[in-house]
Every structure is written in structure tokens, then in C-alpha cells.
Design an enzyme around this catalytic site. Structure first.
Site, PDB file in Angstrom:
ATOM      1  N   ASN A 172       0.732  -1.205  -0.032  1.00  0.00           N
ATOM      2  CA  ASN A 172      -0.074  -0.104   0.010  1.00  0.00           C
ATOM      3  C   ASN A 172       0.843   1.162   0.176  1.00  0.00           C
ATOM      4  O   ASN A 172       0.663   2.305  -0.777  1.00  0.00           O
ATOM      5  CB  ASN A 172      -0.924   0.053   1.134  1.00  0.00           C
ATOM      6  N   MET A 175       0.217  -3.096  12.263  1.00  0.00           N
ATOM      7  CA  MET A 175      -0.589  -3.962  12.726  1.00  0.00           C
ATOM      8  C   MET A 175      -0.344  -3.747  14.476  1.00  0.00           C
ATOM      9  O   MET A 175      -1.122  -4.493  15.076  1.00  0.00           O
ATOM     10  CB  MET A 175      -0.167  -5.455  12.543  1.00  0.00           C
ATOM     11  N   LEU A 191      -2.751   1.403  18.389  1.00  0.00           N
ATOM     12  CA  LEU A 191      -2.360   2.739  18.741  1.00  0.00           C
ATOM     13  C   LEU A 191      -3.166   3.136  20.184  1.00  0.00           C
ATOM     14  O   LEU A 191      -4.228   3.015  20.359  1.00  0.00           O
ATOM     15  CB  LEU A 191      -2.530   3.822  17.749  1.00  0.00           C
ATOM     16  N   ASN A 201      -7.000   4.553   7.822  1.00  0.00           N
ATOM     17  CA  ASN A 201      -6.423   3.140   8.048  1.00  0.00           C
ATOM     18  C   ASN A 201      -7.140   2.548   6.649  1.00  0.00           C
ATOM     19  O   ASN A 201      -8.050   2.764   6.370  1.00  0.00           O
ATOM     20  CB  ASN A 201      -6.823   2.556   9.379  1.00  0.00           C
ATOM     21  N   HIS A 240      -8.188  -1.265   5.515  1.00  0.00           N
ATOM     22  CA  HIS A 240      -8.774  -2.702   6.203  1.00  0.00           C
ATOM     23  C   HIS A 240      -9.122  -3.478   5.248  1.00  0.00           C
ATOM     24  O   HIS A 240      -9.976  -3.018   4.408  1.00  0.00           O
ATOM     25  CB  HIS A 240      -9.713  -2.242   7.295  1.00  0.00           C
ATOM     26  N   GLU A 252      -7.533  -2.303  -2.950  1.00  0.00           N
ATOM     27  CA  GLU A 252      -7.209  -1.355  -1.770  1.00  0.00           C
ATOM     28  C   GLU A 252      -6.111  -0.537  -2.104  1.00  0.00           C
ATOM     29  O   GLU A 252      -6.079   0.694  -1.705  1.00  0.00           O
ATOM     30  CB  GLU A 252      -6.844  -2.213  -0.501  1.00  0.00           C
TER      31      GLU A 252
HETATM   32  C1  GAR Z   1      -3.363  -4.897   3.775  1.00  0.00           C
HETATM   33  O1  GAR Z   1      -4.100  -5.899   3.336  1.00  0.00           O
HETATM   34  C2  GAR Z   1      -4.035  -3.995   4.819  1.00  0.00           C
HETATM   35  O2  GAR Z   1      -5.397  -3.994   4.570  1.00  0.00           O
HETATM   36  C3  GAR Z   1      -4.071  -4.883   5.933  1.00  0.00           C
HETATM   37  O3  GAR Z   1      -2.666  -5.222   6.099  1.00  0.00           O
HETATM   38  C4  GAR Z   1      -1.988  -5.425   4.523  1.00  0.00           C
HETATM   39  C5  GAR Z   1      -0.745  -4.689   4.494  1.00  0.00           C
HETATM   40  O4  GAR Z   1      -0.179  -5.086   3.396  1.00  0.00           O
HETATM   41  N1  GAR Z   1      -4.345  -4.263   7.087  1.00  0.00           N
HETATM   42  C6  GAR Z   1      -5.193  -4.546   8.357  1.00  0.00           C
HETATM   43  O5  GAR Z   1      -5.237  -5.990   8.326  1.00  0.00           O
HETATM   44  C7  GAR Z   1      -5.238  -3.606   9.483  1.00  0.00           C
HETATM   45  N2  GAR Z   1      -6.047  -4.464  10.243  1.00  0.00           N
HETATM   46  P1  GAR Z   1       0.867  -4.252   2.657  1.00  0.00           P
HETATM   47  O6  GAR Z   1       1.967  -4.236   3.956  1.00  0.00           O
HETATM   48  O7  GAR Z   1       1.430  -4.913   1.709  1.00  0.00           O
HETATM   49  O8  GAR Z   1       0.486  -2.663   2.408  1.00  0.00           O
END
Ligand code: GAR
Length: 212
Positions: free
Chosen positions: A25, A99, A102, A116, A118, A183
Site C-alpha cells: 500500500n 499492525m 495505537l 487506515n 482494512h 485497496e
Molecule cells: C493490507 O491488506 C491491509 O489492508 C492490512 O494489512 C495489509 C498490509 O499490506 N491491514 C490490516 O489488516 C489492518 N487491520 P501491505 O503491507 O502490503 O500494504
């Protein structure tokens, strides 16, 4: 809540990204928004091994690591993160796969300036392993949410959502593969709108956000 988002938009919005892992992301923001509507000025991680840090370094962006065991408690660690963000005059903090929970102090300080991404259609399946939670429940429609962060776990006001029909999905990895590009696009789009000052509260509804 007062209106959120950038005002006037003359100079690019100063964005910081907090991540714990891969940082795809973050990479989407670097490729799609950085240097245009927004400037990613800082990348922080709780995990010193997070590949997200290397992505930031490759893009010439300053990084900092805030490992859990370097601080007596969450409040102290988050105070250090907050001070670091303020030093760099950050206007928007993006949690992109960050993860760690906070502290309430942190979410209060950054209220309206903290978002955020999600991997579920909130309020369904907050917290960790959202895709697996959705599979375990037997849903047929999956999705992603970008939301403001408050003191709860994935309970902040929703800014954007995107759904996809996957009636025969069985495995987390196959759902993840479908959701990941969604996302990335949704997060970039939301940050662009925020930077243009197109995100504001709905005076008629306490939870609804107006995103033009
Ligand atoms: C993503 O899929 C995001 O939506 C999720 O972690 C991944 C990070 O991917 N976030 C959560 O689950 C938050 N509760 P990335 O490190 O490749 O961006």
C-alpha cells in the site's frame, strides 16, 4: 468533528505512512500520489525488518523504527511516534498495514488526520486476519474499507469502501490477491481527495463523512 482534509491545497499534503510488513500500500501511494497531490515525507514501522522500510529508502524517504521492546509501554512508544510526526510537519498519517494498536492519546492527537486501510467491509470483521474471519463466516461478498481512525479497533468513520463478489472463494490467499489491487486504488483515491480538501463531516449525521 471539524472538517478534515487539506485547506486550499497550494502545496502538496505532507503524508506519513506507518507500516509493519510488505508495504504494497505504501508502494501504491509512492507510485500513484507521491509527488503529485501529496508528498510522502516519512515512513515509520514497528518492525525493523518490514520490507516497507526498504521501499521508502529506495524512494529517498526518511524512515524511523519504533520497536515495541524499546519503550516501557504503548503510550510511551506512541508519544515518540507522535513527536517524530510533528517534527516533520505531517498533515495526514496513513496506517498501511500497521499492525500495532495505537494508544488513545495518539488517536486523539491525530483525530481527523489519521486513516487506515482494512481488508473487509467494516463494520464486519475488524481486527486481525479480516479475510480469514470473512471466509470462516461464509460471506460471498468481500471488500475493503478506508476509514478515519478513532480509539476503537477499526471503528472510525468510513471514507471509502469497495466490494467484490467472490461466492466460491475458499482461501485467504485467493481473496487477498483480488482485494490487494482494490485497496491500493481505494487508498490512493482517498488520499488524493483528502489532499484536495474533499473530505468533510456531514453536519446532519455524526458518523457520516462527505467525500466529494
Ligand atoms: C493490507 O491488506 C491491509 O489492508 C492490512 O494489512 C495489509 C498490509 O499490506 N491491514 C490490516 O489488516 C489492518 N487491520 P501491505 O503491507 O502490503 O500494504
Amino acid at each position: 468533528m471539524a472538517d478534515v482534509g487539506a485547506e486550499g491545497g497550494r502545496s502538496p499534503l505532507r503524508v506519513a505512512v506507518l507500516a509493519s510488513g510488505e508495504g504494497t500500500n505504501l508502494q501504491a501511494l509512492l507510485d500513484g500520489v507521491h509527488g503529485a497531490e501529496a508528498e510522502v515525507v516519512a515512513v515509520g514501522a514497528d518492525n525493523p525488518q518490514a520490507p516497507a522500510l526498504e521501499r521508502a529508502r529506495r524512494a529517498g524517504i526518511g524512515t524511523a523504527v519504533f520497536p515495541k521492546d524499546a519503550y516501557p509501554d504503548r503510550t510511551a512508544r506512541d508519544a515518540a511516534i507522535s513527536a517524530w510526526l510533528q517534527e516533520q510537519r505531517v498533515q495526514l498519517v496513513v496506517l498501511a498495514g500497521y499492525m500495532a494498536l495505537l494508544s488513545a492519546d495518539f488517536t486523539r492527537t491525530w483525530s481527523g488526520r489519521l486513516i487506515n486501510v482494512h481488508p473487509s467491509l467494516l463494520p464486519a470483521f475488524p481486527g486481525i486476519r479480516a479475510i480469514q474471519q470473512a471466509l470462516d463466516y461464509g460471506v460471498r461478498v468481500f471488500g475493503v474499507t478506508v476509514h478515519l481512525v478513532d480509539a476503537g479497533v477499526d471503528t472510525g468513520q468510513i471514507l471509502a469502501q469497495c466490494a467484490v463478489d467472490l461466492p466460491s472463494a475458499r482461501h485467504e490467499s485467493e481473496v487477498h490477491a483480488v482485494l490487494q489491487p482494490l485497496e491500493h486504488a481505494l487508498l490512493c483515491d482517498t488520499v488524493r481527495r483528502y489532499a484536495r480538501g474533499q473530505v468533510r463531516s456531514d453536519p446532519e449525521h455524526p458518523r457520516r463523512m462527505l467525500v466529494d
